[in-house]
Design a protein around this motif. Structure first.
Motif, short mmCIF file in Angstrom:
data_model
loop_
_atom_site.label_atom_id
_atom_site.label_comp_id
_atom_site.label_asym_id
_atom_site.label_seq_id
_atom_site.Cartn_x
_atom_site.Cartn_y
_atom_site.Cartn_z
N PHE A 140 8.00 -0.91 -7.66
CA PHE A 140 6.53 -1.42 -6.92
C PHE A 140 6.29 -1.67 -6.08
N ASP A 141 5.13 -1.91 -5.87
CA ASP A 141 4.86 -1.75 -4.61
C ASP A 141 3.48 -1.95 -4.59
N GLN A 142 2.65 -2.01 -3.17
CA GLN A 142 1.47 -2.75 -2.75
C GLN A 142 0.61 -1.51 -3.29
N GLU A 161 -3.51 0.85 -7.41
CA GLU A 161 -3.75 2.49 -8.77
C GLU A 161 -3.50 1.74 -9.97
N LEU A 162 -3.38 0.07 -9.63
CA LEU A 162 -3.68 -0.15 -11.29
C LEU A 162 -5.23 -1.08 -11.73
N LEU A 163 -4.83 -1.32 -10.56
CA LEU A 163 -6.58 -2.73 -10.21
C LEU A 163 -7.43 -1.54 -10.30
N ALA A 164 -7.34 -0.32 -10.32
CA ALA A 164 -8.40 0.59 -10.82
C ALA A 164 -8.83 0.87 -11.92
N ARG A 165 -7.73 0.27 -12.71
CA ARG A 165 -7.89 0.29 -14.30
C ARG A 165 -8.50 -0.84 -15.18
N ASP A 224 0.08 -10.82 -11.06
CA ASP A 224 -0.20 -11.38 -10.27
C ASP A 224 -1.11 -11.10 -8.73
N ALA A 225 -0.08 -9.68 -8.97
CA ALA A 225 -0.21 -8.75 -7.16
C ALA A 225 -1.20 -8.11 -7.67
N TRP A 229 -0.01 -3.99 2.92
CA TRP A 229 -2.05 -3.48 2.57
C TRP A 229 -1.74 -2.15 3.38
N GLU A 230 -1.66 -2.01 4.48
CA GLU A 230 -1.37 -1.26 5.79
C GLU A 230 0.08 -0.39 5.41
N GLY A 231 0.91 -0.45 4.76
CA GLY A 231 2.32 -0.75 5.31
C GLY A 231 2.74 -1.53 6.66
#
Length: 247
Positions: free
Chosen positions: A92-94, A99-103, A148-149, A170-172
């Protein structure tokens, strides 16, 4: 944003996700994180959710049918993206959080004991996610970490977008060091640039510290970083010239 969490320990989920920032976001109706007890869908009066593994071996394996019935109830006849928290999953990463936020809705499944009947995974799970190369007693802590993330990036949960876009990963890159009062703490001074009031210099310093910290602590991330502008290129030049990349 709705996140359903399938678990044997819903009180554990509620105790954390109803507190602090995520709890306030739920009170405002910005997000919903709902824990559902898998045992409520067990087929016997004892609410049995596990049994001995075929082939022998120690421990118990979670039964497919209670998991399936719980999952079907949460899906309500529609396909809902389903994630199983698993030591065998992809890290799991940012990026995965975004990607899950888009759901608008997804389900997190918490395993326990020696695992979950593979047939449930094959039937209902879209992907498996791991929060690290270690093993926990159950999937509740990973599920809460994922929830939470994702929830903190929902508009309105944090005061402004910069509250999370300026943070680590956020940007690596890792985030720059932070300081607060007093200016001198046990002989350690706050960097003078942060007291200067010169916002451009402060931002340049923070960017450089972020890059230096990433090079020192996460060289794997630093190796993938691509400079955004001329300032980044100048900073990278100084860091590479220094050699060690220390903050």
């Amino acid at each position: 944003m709705r996140i359903d969490i399938m678990t044997l320990f819903p009180d554990m989920i509620d105790a954390v996700m109803r507190e602090s920032i995520i709890g306030r976001a739920q009170d405002k109706g910005l997000v919903t994180v709902k824990a559902t007890n898998i045992r409520d869908y067990a087929l016997d009066k004892h609410h049995k959710a596990d049994d001995a593994p075929y082939g022998g071996g120690r421990g118990q394996v979670m039964l497919a049918e209670p998991l399936y019935l719980c999952h079907q109830a949460l899906c309500a006849g529609e396909h809902v993206h389903t994630v199983f928290l698993s030591a065998q999953g992809k890290p799991f990463d940012q990026d995965k959080a975004r990607e899950l936020l888009a759901r608008e809705h997804f389900i997190l499944v918490c395993g326990h004991y020696e695992g979950v009947d593979q047939r449930f995974i094959d039937e209902c799970v879209d992907e498996e996610i791991s929060i690290g190369d270690f093993v926990l007693t159950g999937g509740e802590i990973p599920a809460m970490a994922v929830a939470d993330a994702v929830c903190r990036m929902v508009p309105g949960v944090l005061p402004d977008e910069e509250a999370f876009t300026a943070e680590s990963h956020w940007e690596g890159l890792l985030e720059h060091p932070q300081y607060t009062r007093p200016e001198n703490w046990r002989g350690r001074e706050v960097p003078a640039v942060l007291l200067s009031g010169h916002h451009a210099n402060i931002e340049a310093w923070r960017r450089e510290m972020s890059l230096r910290r990433t090079k020192a602590d996460r060289p794997d991330l630093f190796a993938r970083f691509q400079p955004k502008d001329k300032q980044d290129k100048k900073i990278l030049g100084r860091i590479l010239q220094d050699g060690d990349g220390t903050v």
